[in-house]
Motif scaffolding. Structure first.
Motif, PDB file in Angstrom:
ATOM      1  N   PRO A  23     -47.533  27.121  -7.497  1.00  0.00           N
ATOM      2  CA  PRO A  23     -48.849  26.854  -8.122  1.00  0.00           C
ATOM      3  C   PRO A  23     -49.251  25.386  -8.108  1.00  0.00           C
ATOM      4  O   PRO A  23     -50.441  25.072  -7.986  1.00  0.00           O
ATOM      5  CB  PRO A  23     -48.661  27.371  -9.548  1.00  0.00           C
ATOM      6  N   ASP A  24     -48.278  24.481  -8.225  1.00  0.00           N
ATOM      7  CA  ASP A  24     -48.609  23.049  -8.226  1.00  0.00           C
ATOM      8  C   ASP A  24     -48.240  22.386  -6.895  1.00  0.00           C
ATOM      9  O   ASP A  24     -48.131  21.163  -6.807  1.00  0.00           O
ATOM     10  CB  ASP A  24     -47.902  22.333  -9.373  1.00  0.00           C
ATOM     11  N   MET A  43     -57.297  28.899  -2.129  1.00  0.00           N
ATOM     12  CA  MET A  43     -56.739  27.552  -2.185  1.00  0.00           C
ATOM     13  C   MET A  43     -57.850  26.501  -2.134  1.00  0.00           C
ATOM     14  O   MET A  43     -58.945  26.749  -1.628  1.00  0.00           O
ATOM     15  CB  MET A  43     -55.761  27.322  -1.033  1.00  0.00           C
ATOM     16  N   SER A  44     -57.527  25.341  -2.646  1.00  0.00           N
ATOM     17  CA  SER A  44     -58.464  24.226  -2.646  1.00  0.00           C
ATOM     18  C   SER A  44     -58.252  23.370  -1.402  1.00  0.00           C
ATOM     19  O   SER A  44     -57.112  23.022  -1.063  1.00  0.00           O
ATOM     20  CB  SER A  44     -58.249  23.361  -3.894  1.00  0.00           C
ATOM     21  N   LEU A  45     -59.337  23.048  -0.704  1.00  0.00           N
ATOM     22  CA  LEU A  45     -59.269  22.110   0.407  1.00  0.00           C
ATOM     23  C   LEU A  45     -59.290  20.705  -0.178  1.00  0.00           C
ATOM     24  O   LEU A  45     -60.338  20.176  -0.538  1.00  0.00           O
ATOM     25  CB  LEU A  45     -60.445  22.324   1.364  1.00  0.00           C
ATOM     26  N   GLN A  72     -55.364  19.338   4.211  1.00  0.00           N
ATOM     27  CA  GLN A  72     -54.515  19.303   3.010  1.00  0.00           C
ATOM     28  C   GLN A  72     -54.991  20.377   2.041  1.00  0.00           C
ATOM     29  O   GLN A  72     -56.175  20.427   1.688  1.00  0.00           O
ATOM     30  CB  GLN A  72     -54.587  17.917   2.368  1.00  0.00           C
ATOM     31  N   LEU A  73     -54.068  21.233   1.624  1.00  0.00           N
ATOM     32  CA  LEU A  73     -54.404  22.378   0.780  1.00  0.00           C
ATOM     33  C   LEU A  73     -53.545  22.405  -0.477  1.00  0.00           C
ATOM     34  O   LEU A  73     -52.400  21.940  -0.472  1.00  0.00           O
ATOM     35  CB  LEU A  73     -54.191  23.686   1.547  1.00  0.00           C
ATOM     36  N   ALA A  74     -54.105  22.969  -1.544  1.00  0.00           N
ATOM     37  CA  ALA A  74     -53.372  23.128  -2.800  1.00  0.00           C
ATOM     38  C   ALA A  74     -53.990  24.267  -3.589  1.00  0.00           C
ATOM     39  O   ALA A  74     -55.155  24.632  -3.379  1.00  0.00           O
ATOM     40  CB  ALA A  74     -53.402  21.837  -3.612  1.00  0.00           C
ATOM     41  N   HIS A  75     -53.211  24.854  -4.492  1.00  0.00           N
ATOM     42  CA  HIS A  75     -53.763  25.869  -5.387  1.00  0.00           C
ATOM     43  C   HIS A  75     -54.611  25.231  -6.477  1.00  0.00           C
ATOM     44  O   HIS A  75     -55.654  25.761  -6.861  1.00  0.00           O
ATOM     45  CB  HIS A  75     -52.628  26.675  -6.028  1.00  0.00           C
TER      46      HIS A  75
END
Length: 411
Positions: free
Chosen positions: A262-263, A310-312, A374-377
């Motif tokens: 998640p992080d 996911m967040s770009l 670059q991706l993240a939750h």
């Protein structure tokens, strides 16, 4: 027909055709100038009948060769006249070199495609790549950098984007010969799992991990990314997405989302098309170099990321870096050409230099670039500015800790 075709083709620069009987024909005027020598009168008919394959295949067969200026001059002339060829097919390889109609990469086909290119001969790659065996775009962040320095800069740049802390778990999808995985383990004190489908890459990576004393921190698996299970603080993939194929894009990003904590943070580095998505076609480079490959535009993959939730976090575009990388590879390849001719034959050497120089031209004059996605939750998983990438850098974390320990002990 031939005369009118070339007259329509050349509006900028000059094409000089040298026929087998010594006759010479010139089309256009001024710079750039390219010379093409034809072995027989049949070669021209072959090129006009099936340029999609024949342009590269005839070069491999020695049926034509460049004169003054070499292959670089031929490709440069093409791009000077690219707009004239939208409705014609001559040299279409250079314009549509990376397209593919066979992109349904099942697990078995993906393994076969990877081994087609990467299991040629490890010595081939060792002779023209850098010590870390990075077979992807280098990062020339300063003028005058050597290829080895630029590849090291690429590794460090990606390392900073992953925001790693000691003890975290990292997945490297498409790990190649293991250079990225070993760099991250060594410099950031993290545990890394690397995935590859290449037999030669797997053997080399495992052996190098053993030699460097990093086998306890880095595990290499000969496994398809779709089959992998786990949970990771960071996921990196460099130069692999080009081989996924459009039908598998959603599967790829779904798997990244599934494996990322998640992080967590993810960095996907790949060749992209900075323009309109191409039409489907089967090309020379798809047949001889990268079967199953496809170079996406932003519109090809962005919807797949959106569907994962996911967040770009960042999208960085590298322009011309790959042209410089390919040029450096070709210089090293040419320095060892006699060795490769002895090991793999003249036809292979012609194929390889056509591939390297053709790709350099596409990155220098065409629409291809490199994306770092670059991706993240979580929307706050990475800093809100890029200052952390470009500020004066401390040594990599593991190195800094080692130096601090030495200072403390001395005190």
């Amino acid at each position: 027909m031939k005369n009118s075709f070339f007259e329509r083709f050349i509006s900028r620069g000059t094409l000089v055709l040298h026929h087998a009987d010594g006759a010479e024909q010139r089309y256009g005027s001024g710079e750039p100038v390219a010379h093409v020598h034809l072995r027989t009168t049949k070669v021209l008919r072959r090129l006009l009948a099936d340029p999609e394959m024949a342009f590269g295949e005839a070069y491999m067969d020695g049926d034509w060769w460049p004169g003054e200026g070499g292959l670089q001059a031929v490709f440069r002339l093409y791009f000077a006249n690219e707009n004239n060829l939208q409705s014609n097919r001559l040299m279409d390889l250079a314009r549509r070199a990376f397209h593919s109609v066979r992109e349904m990469n099942t697990r078995m086909r993906a393994e076969r495609n990877v081994q087609h290119h990467y299991d040629i001969d490890n010595e081939l790659f060792q002779r023209f790549l850098d010590p870390e065996m990075q077979y992807s775009c280098a990062y020339f962040e300063h003028e005058g950098m050597s290829l080895d320095e630029a590849q090291r800069a690429k590794l460090a740049h990606i390392g900073r984007k992953l925001l790693l802390e000691p003890g975290q778990k990292v997945l490297d999808i498409g790990c190649g010969w293991g250079g990225m995985a070993l760099f991250l383990a060594r410099e950031y004190d993290v545990d890394v799992v690397g995935l590859t489908l290449s037999n030669d890459q797997y053997d080399h990576a495992c052996q190098r991990a053993e030699t460097l004393g990093l086998s306890h921190r880095v595990t290499f698996l000969k496994e398809d990314y779709r089959e992998h299970q786990g949970a990771y603080d960071a996921i990196v993939s460099v130069g692999m997405f080009e081989h996924v194929g459009r039908p598998q894009y959603q599967t790829f990003f779904d798997q990244v989302a599934r494996l990322l904590k998640p992080d967590g943070r993810s960095l996907i580095h790949f060749i992209a098309r900075n323009g309109v998505p191409p039409k489907d076609s089967r090309t020379w480079i798809q047949k001889y170099i990268f079967p199953g490959g496809y170079i996406p535009s932003l519109s090809d993959f962005a919807p797949c990321i959106e569907k994962t939730g996911m967040s770009l976090s960042d999208l960085e575009v590298w322009r011309l870096h790959y042209a410089r990388t390919l040029a450096a590879w070709n210089v090293r390849f040419q320095a060892e050409r006699d060795v490769f001719r002895e090991r793999l034959g003249e036809r292979f050497c012609r194929m390889w230099e056509f591939y390297l120089l053709g790709c350099e031209a596409i990155f220098r004059y065409g629409q291809l670039v490199v994306y770092q996605v670059q991706l993240a939750h979580r929307n706050d998983a990475v800093p809100v500015t890029r200052d952390y990438l470009y500020a004066e850098q401390e040594p990599e974390p593991a190195v800094a800790r080692a130096r601090q320990s030495s200072v403390s002990a001395a005190g």
